[in-house]
Design a protein around this motif. Structure first.
Motif, short mmCIF file in Angstrom:
data_model
loop_
_atom_site.label_atom_id
_atom_site.label_comp_id
_atom_site.label_asym_id
_atom_site.label_seq_id
_atom_site.Cartn_x
_atom_site.Cartn_y
_atom_site.Cartn_z
N UNK A 111 0.83 -1.20 0.00
CA UNK A 111 0.00 0.00 0.00
C UNK A 111 0.86 1.26 0.00
N UNK A 112 1.97 1.23 0.74
CA UNK A 112 2.86 2.39 0.80
C UNK A 112 3.43 2.72 -0.58
N UNK A 113 3.83 1.71 -1.34
CA UNK A 113 4.38 1.93 -2.68
C UNK A 113 3.31 2.58 -3.57
N UNK A 114 2.09 2.05 -3.52
CA UNK A 114 1.02 2.59 -4.35
C UNK A 114 0.65 4.02 -3.94
N UNK A 115 0.54 4.25 -2.64
CA UNK A 115 0.14 5.59 -2.19
C UNK A 115 1.23 6.62 -2.46
N UNK A 116 2.49 6.22 -2.35
CA UNK A 116 3.58 7.15 -2.68
C UNK A 116 3.56 7.48 -4.17
N UNK A 117 3.27 6.49 -4.99
CA UNK A 117 3.18 6.74 -6.43
C UNK A 117 2.05 7.73 -6.72
N UNK A 118 0.90 7.52 -6.07
CA UNK A 118 -0.22 8.44 -6.28
C UNK A 118 0.13 9.86 -5.84
N UNK A 119 0.77 9.99 -4.68
CA UNK A 119 1.18 11.32 -4.20
C UNK A 119 2.17 11.97 -5.15
N UNK A 120 3.10 11.17 -5.68
CA UNK A 120 4.11 11.73 -6.59
C UNK A 120 3.48 12.26 -7.86
N UNK A 132 -7.58 10.42 -12.29
CA UNK A 132 -7.27 9.60 -13.46
C UNK A 132 -6.21 8.56 -13.12
N UNK A 133 -5.25 8.95 -12.27
CA UNK A 133 -4.21 8.00 -11.86
C UNK A 133 -4.80 6.89 -10.99
N UNK A 134 -5.80 7.23 -10.17
CA UNK A 134 -6.48 6.20 -9.39
C UNK A 134 -7.16 5.20 -10.32
N UNK A 135 -7.81 5.71 -11.37
CA UNK A 135 -8.45 4.83 -12.34
C UNK A 135 -7.46 3.95 -13.07
N UNK A 136 -6.34 4.55 -13.50
CA UNK A 136 -5.28 3.81 -14.20
C UNK A 136 -4.74 2.70 -13.31
N UNK A 137 -4.50 3.05 -12.05
CA UNK A 137 -3.93 2.09 -11.11
C UNK A 137 -4.93 0.98 -10.79
N UNK A 138 -6.19 1.35 -10.62
CA UNK A 138 -7.20 0.34 -10.31
C UNK A 138 -7.30 -0.70 -11.42
N UNK A 139 -7.19 -0.26 -12.67
CA UNK A 139 -7.25 -1.20 -13.80
C UNK A 139 -6.13 -2.22 -13.72
N UNK A 140 -5.01 -1.86 -13.11
CA UNK A 140 -3.87 -2.78 -13.02
C UNK A 140 -3.88 -3.66 -11.77
#
Length: 197
Positions: free
Chosen positions: A69-78, A84-92
């Motif tokens: 979760x930390x890796x994903x949330x840091x990517x989102x913050x960056x 749109x990034x949440x949508x892109x990430x959810x698809x993966x």
């Protein structure tokens, strides 16, 4: 012993042949990269995105959900916490074997969409998650009640009822419990009136 003499034309020909073979091999690997699931050859940013997703998936598979979760949330913050990034990430990540990271990700996505007042989108996200996990709820009482109110106003009473069904038990002692109970009663009273009509 005498050194073997090789004509320079032969050496040049061998290097050209080796160079052609190397370029062909690299081209072949490039084609595999394009066909590789979850890989996108478009930009450096997308390559980094895939790296973060693979890293988070590896952590999740090793049982380190906090790091995943930390890796994903840091990517989102960056990236500026863009919807749109949440949508892109959810698809993966939507097909990951363990739903804990997906549930936490959905909680964060719901909170972000509520903050941006994107009501239609947040209802779609919650409806999709509830269809997979009927026990999903936003992490805070404020988000859960806000979402239930938006759903009730938007004609999505099923979502509102699901969110309110265990509100008082999940958030015992929260001042919003009385508001949630009033909304739940109102939804219950509306349902029989629709059946009669």
């Amino acid at each position: 012993m005498q050194a073997l003499s090789i004509p320079s034309r032969t050496v040049k020909h061998l290097f050209q042949h080796a160079r052609g073979t190397m370029l062909g091999t690299l081209s072949l690997f490039g084609r595999f990269r394009i066909l590789w699931p979850g890989r996108s050859p478009t930009t450096n940013g997308e390559k980094r995105d895939d790296t973060a997703v693979r890293d988070a998936h590896g952590s999740m598979r090793c049982g380190n959900h906090a790091r995943s979760w930390r890796v994903l949330s840091e990517w989102l913050r960056s990236r500026g916490d863009q919807p749109e990034d949440y949508g892109w990430l959810f698809a993966r990540i939507s097909n990951w074997e363990d739903g804990r990271v997906i549930a936490r990700f959905t909680e964060a996505r719901v909170a972000r969409l509520l903050a941006l007042r994107r009501s239609t989108e947040v209802l779609d996200v919650v409806a999709q998650r509830l269809s997979v996990d009927p026990h999903f709820r936003p992490c805070s009482a404020a988000d859960t009640l806000s979402l239930a109110q938006i759903a009730a106003r938007g004609g999505a009473q099923r979502i509102s009822r699901a969110l309110l069904s265990d509100f008082s038990a999940r958030f015992e002692g929260d001042p919003r419990v009385s508001v949630s109970e009033a909304l739940k009663r109102r939804l219950t009273q509306q349902a029989p009136a629709r059946i009669r009509a």
